[in-house]
Design an enzyme around this catalytic site. Structure first.
Site, PDB file in Angstrom:
ATOM      1  N   HIS A 253      45.443  47.280  36.948  1.00 42.59           N
ATOM      2  CA  HIS A 253      44.605  48.427  37.285  1.00 42.59           C
ATOM      3  C   HIS A 253      43.200  48.335  36.691  1.00 42.59           C
ATOM      4  O   HIS A 253      42.333  49.156  36.990  1.00 42.59           O
ATOM      5  CB  HIS A 253      45.301  49.712  36.811  1.00 42.59           C
ATOM      6  N   HIS A 484      37.582  59.822  41.453  1.00 39.21           N
ATOM      7  CA  HIS A 484      38.452  58.698  41.153  1.00 39.21           C
ATOM      8  C   HIS A 484      38.167  58.207  39.731  1.00 39.21           C
ATOM      9  O   HIS A 484      38.852  57.340  39.213  1.00 39.21           O
ATOM     10  CB  HIS A 484      38.254  57.574  42.170  1.00 39.21           C
TER      11      HIS A 484
END
Length: 599
Positions: A253, A484
């Site tokens: 990630h 985000h």
């Protein structure tokens, strides 16, 4: 892995599964591709999450709201290219075909006109394409240079958002800005990320840099890995490096760029996936390092260290991949002077860690940094913690299982003060968008594809929702640009002072931050994550706190920290619900007049 619920079928992506594969850093090879030439209607051309796939499907086949009902799937009406605001043409290196965004999005004014807020009707007329400014390209270049080299001691930036007033993009960056020749003459680069559109990424580089060596570090496996190889195969300068994910349900990630120039080295740690959507109408965060000069010939690799030990910590993080390809980048870092870095590196890497190794990663790394370097404040128990994120993992049956025990103990640490977690009643405010936040956003319901909180997880932790606060960013003009970005901070009771601030790829999950095993003797982390920690002491402030910069466009002192959302956070009202991606929303249309039915 698939499951069925009353809301339909949901799938865990192949990169989340537990079967291991050998680490692979090599040229893309079509020998891996089993499904070349397949046609997956409505799906993005790159590996991504199920939530993202659902959003892409609804964009390509929207469900229009009609008199309280939704229609069958219809193809979006063709839209003309607007000549004003015609996409992200940011530098002279752009050519026809680079500005694909507007062609795919249609007219931004149609979206903006539906929005509430003072920017709605003026969004398009107030925003000029960056290469057609009436003041001329030389002024634009100077503005970018000033942005990079002065007036922002934190080097913390937001991404540009299409469809808002241009003044709200002042001080913001697009990926083409970051990769611009203005930032350096690129020799090679490495891109670490989760979701990657290779073709789009290549076209974000200026033409003169597109054939430079590019290493892409990803976490895809099996079918998704084959998709990525298929994407990268046409580009002979691209190598792919698969990050090992030995623990089930982990992801790669981390979002970082390593940019090696003739003039030096730059590190960029950010929150955006390498896909068009993430750089268009979302709120994202970026930490951009100074340009690190080369050390003199013969200098030891340990030279050029910062007060924050950023150089050695970055090398340790790269070494955790156990990759020969990244060893090359470790040598590049050793050759440069990183002493001007003022932030601390905060990373996670998959594994089970004991003894002193526990304090190298995850929330225990944060705990140690705050214990060793943060300054105690008066009445610290009344200083809330704020967590803001775009996804939520399974946190347990009640708050004591993780959030308000081991995780909170790390977040509330300030200096050498040590309190038992059972004695802590430090308030926790969690910022996560409501359904209406998403519905009224610039993108409408498809914005929820990047907010993948699932019904299966939410139903198991209804207790968590009492901590939730709305996404609100009116002061920055980004109220309708869904977040985000992921940030965490400790603030004063009046929300005017900040003891510390983090921007990171890590969402609110045990997979990202780690969780205790063996009665606390072991920390288990599933995913790769990376962020940076800002402490007042590293910016010459002996008060122990930053002042909050309430107006991001104001001339407040440079020591005021630019928080990217409104403070104090607004608690959910009784009618508010957190956005959950894999259930339908059919009772009200979004800003594009559509419904959300994910399957």
């Amino acid at each position: 892995m698939s499951q069925k619920s009353e809301h339909g079928k949901w799938t865990v992506s192949s990169s989340d599964e537990s079967v291991d594969e050998q680490d692979n850093c090599d040229k893309p090879s079509t020998s891996l591709v089993q499904r070349a030439g397949r046609d997956r209607a409505g799906e993005p051309p790159y590996p991504c999450s199920e939530a993202r796939k659902a959003a892409q499907k609804r964009k390509s086949s929207p469900l229009e709201f009609r008199d309280g009902n939704f229609s069958s799937e219809v193809q979006p009406a063709p839209k003309r290219l607007s000549q004003e605001g015609s996409g992200w043409c940011l530098s002279s290196s752009d050519e026809e075909g680079d500005c694909q965004v507007q062609a795919k999005r249609g007219d931004a004014a149609a979206t903006s006109a539906r929005l509430e807020g003072d920017c709605a009707k003026e969004a398009v007329k107030d925003e000029l394409p960056l290469n057609h400014s009436s003041t001329g390209p030389s002024v634009r270049v100077q503005d970018t240079w000033d942005l990079l080299n002065g007036g922002n001691p934190f080097r913390f930036f937001l991404t540009k958002v299409k469809g808002i007033k241009s003044k709200y993009n002042s001080g913001a960056l697009h990926i083409k800005d970051i990769l611009s020749p203005l930032f350096g003459t690129l020799v090679s680069s490495a891109q670490f990320n989760y979701c990657i559109d290779v073709e789009w990424l290549i076209h974000q580089y200026p033409k003169e840099f597109r054939d430079k060596p590019l290493l892409i570090i990803h976490g895809e496996k099996r079918e998704s890995k084959a998709d990525l190889h298929e994407q990268a195969h046409p580009y002979t300068n691209v190598r792919l490096c698969q990050a090992k994910l030995d623990i089930a349900f982990g992801t790669h990630h981390t979002k970082m760029m390593l940019l090696c120039y003739e003039e030096g080295l730059r590190v960029v740690i950010h929150t955006s996936n390498l896909i068009e959507d993430d750089w268009y109408q979302k709120t994202q965060g970026i930490w951009l390092s100074p340009l690190y000069p080369k050390l003199p010939p013969g200098a030891p690799g340990s030279a050029g260290e910062s007060r924050t030990n950023f150089k050695s910590d970055l090398i340790s993080y790269l070494m955790s991949y156990k990759s020969l390809a990244l060893n090359e980048w470790i040598e590049v870092i050793k050759q440069h002077d990183l002493s001007e870095t003022r932030v601390y590196l905060l990373g996670s890497t998959p594994g089970r860690f004991q003894n002193t190794e526990k304090e190298k990663w995850g929330h225990l790394r944060l705990r140690k940094l705050l214990k060793d370097h943060a300054t105690q404040v008066t009445d610290e128990d009344s200083w809330p913690v704020i967590g803001q994120f775009s996804s939520i993992g399974s946190l347990g049956a009640d708050r004591s299982k993780w959030l308000c025990s081991e995780f909170r103990q790390s977040l509330v640490t300030l200096g050498n003060s040590a309190k038992s977690p059972t004695d802590q009643e430090v308030p926790i405010h969690l910022i996560y968008p409501t359904v209406d936040n998403v519905r009224q956003s610039l993108e409408g319901y498809p914005a929820g594809g990047s907010l993948p909180y699932s019904i299966q997880t939410a139903q198991k932790q209804l207790w968590l929702h009492s901590y939730f606060h709305k996404w609100s960013a009116k002061a920055s003009g980004r109220n309708h640009a869904m977040p985000h970005i992921k940030t965490y901070m400790r603030v004063s009771p009046d929300f005017q002072k900040i003891a510390w601030f983090i921007v990171t790829s890590a969402n609110l999950s045990k997979a990202a931050w780690g969780a205790f095993e063996k009665n606390g003797a072991q920390l288990m982390i599933r995913s790769y994550e990376l962020g940076v920690l800002f402490l007042p002491s590293e910016f010459g402030l002996d008060t122990g706190f930053f002042q909050v910069k309430e107006n991001l466009l104001s001339d407040e002192p440079a020591s005021s920290f630019p928080v990217p959302y409104d403070l104090p956070p607004e608690k959910y009202e009784s009618k508010d619900r957190p956005w959950i991606w894999n259930i339908p929303y059919t009772k009200a249309p979004d800003t594009h007049g559509n419904m959300w039915v994910p399957k």
